[in-house]
Write a protein that holds these residues in place. Structure first.
Motif, short mmCIF file in Angstrom:
data_model
loop_
_atom_site.label_atom_id
_atom_site.label_comp_id
_atom_site.label_asym_id
_atom_site.label_seq_id
_atom_site.Cartn_x
_atom_site.Cartn_y
_atom_site.Cartn_z
N TYR A 22 0.86 -1.18 0.00
CA TYR A 22 0.00 0.00 0.00
C TYR A 22 0.89 1.23 0.00
CZ TYR A 22 0.93 0.67 4.99
OH TYR A 22 1.55 0.88 6.19
N ALA B 187 -6.03 1.43 3.52
CA ALA B 187 -5.39 0.24 2.93
C ALA B 187 -4.51 -0.47 3.95
CB ALA B 187 -4.56 0.63 1.71
N LYS B 188 -3.85 0.30 4.79
CA LYS B 188 -2.98 -0.28 5.80
C LYS B 188 -3.78 -1.21 6.70
CE LYS B 188 0.04 1.04 9.60
NZ LYS B 188 0.56 2.12 10.40
N ASN C 21 -1.88 5.88 3.21
CA ASN C 21 -3.22 5.35 2.95
C ASN C 21 -3.60 4.44 4.11
OD1 ASN C 21 -5.52 4.10 2.06
ND2 ASN C 21 -4.74 3.65 0.00
#
Length: 112
Positions: A104, A111-112, A108
């Motif tokens: 990612y 997304a993490k 972000n």
């Protein structure tokens, strides 16, 4: 969630989110040029198109989550998390997936 084979990403994202993914044109080319190793799906919640996912099989039964996005209309509703869980199960059941990996962009946090 329902996963329908796709040849392109058809969802809408913010401009910031779009910058974190490959362009729609690049996604079409990736799918077309790698028919044996790339799988792409539209994600439906009932009859609503809510997202897109593209994976690359880098080794037998091992997949890289290359592109994953939920349409802006359906974000922050828990649909993205549920779709990802359902997709992993779908891949296990239909493609004998054993392992997933991804990366990612720093910053972000979703997304993490």
């Amino acid at each position: 969630m329902i996963f329908i084979k796709s040849k392109e990403m058809k969802i809408n994202l913010t401009s910031t989110q779009s910058e974190m993914l490959s362009t729609k044109e690049d996604i079409i080319k990736i799918i077309k040029d790698n028919p044996d190793t790339v799988k792409a799906f539209d994600i439906y919640d009932n009859d609503e198109l809510i997202g897109f996912v593209l994976v690359y099989e880098f080794e037998k039964n091992k997949y890289f989550l290359w592109e994953y996005a939920i349409d802006i209309k359906y974000q922050n509703q828990g649909k993205g998390k549920q779709a990802l869980i359902d997709f992993i199960n779908y891949m296990k059941e239909n493609f004998a997936a054993k392992e997933f990996t991804t990366t990612y962009i720093f910053g972000n946090d979703v997304a993490k």
